[in-house]
Write an enzyme that holds these catalytic residues in place. Sequence first.
Site, short mmCIF file in Angstrom:
data_model
loop_
_atom_site.label_atom_id
_atom_site.label_comp_id
_atom_site.label_asym_id
_atom_site.label_seq_id
_atom_site.Cartn_x
_atom_site.Cartn_y
_atom_site.Cartn_z
N SER A 160 32.63 -30.91 -43.78
CA SER A 160 32.09 -30.26 -42.58
C SER A 160 32.65 -28.86 -42.34
CB SER A 160 32.34 -31.12 -41.35
OG SER A 160 33.71 -31.14 -41.00
N LYS A 166 37.41 -28.72 -36.34
CA LYS A 166 36.22 -27.88 -36.18
C LYS A 166 36.65 -26.50 -35.71
CE LYS A 166 33.56 -31.56 -36.84
NZ LYS A 166 32.84 -31.77 -38.12
#
Length: 266
Positions: free
Chosen positions: A54, A107
């Site tokens: 990701s 993230k």
Amino acid sequence: MPETITTEATTPDVVQHEQAETPLESLASICTVLAIGLFVMTFIFQNFEIPSASMVKTLLIGDHVLVDRISLAPPAKWAPFTFYRDVQRGDIIVFFKPGEPDLFLVKRTIGIPGDRIHLRNGIVYLNGVAQNEPYAGMPANDDNPQHAFDPYRDDFPAVPPDNYGNVTASWGYELPSHVQDGDLIVPPGKVFAMGDNRTESLDGRYWGFVPRENIVGRPLFVYWSFQTPADQINKQSIGDRLSFMGHILIHIFDQTRWSRTFHLIK
């Protein structure tokens, strides 16, 4: 004939013998070192392994990173000498996933409280300004269906989340209340985060905002990186783990990404 003057030591040489350390003293020394190490690795730094794609290209599967747990933590009166600051746009953060307190995620912070955010064709618009993000993976016309344009993911939040794929039920219900004039408004006490590999990241678009108190810290650098299969994250049995540990021992030299050692994360 002048007399010869001689000198003589008036005190004998002293020989000191070191006293052997007792087993109890040895145990105390070991416990002290372990206690200090445990404190450092629990409250100051912590190591994490990146298991998914990701955050590619910023972080690769198999990267082992050292995370600073101090600078983004709430200020402590007992350590006034420590540098603290709030989360900033662009910070890469490690946090507990909302609703799953045992799951760590990493993230990039896209928006902080008060920011207005929307995506158009995968491009992030922050407070009305298109962002230049060379590290971000965008929709593409290639052979990978995962990269094809997705109206919910790439024009977020233009498409209602009703019954849409990986969107959690709670976020599907909550999302419309945070949208004004086509923009997602970040509420107080929270941040909005997404993965750099935008077409393959299950991030805030699917489960919502990150509460400030969920943020653990920020990764500083990669201390070791090993070429790891993308599906290794799904192999959690004891046999699979032991097999991969053996694979690491055999290939630690030829499959270590030496160029990423001490690679700074930004």
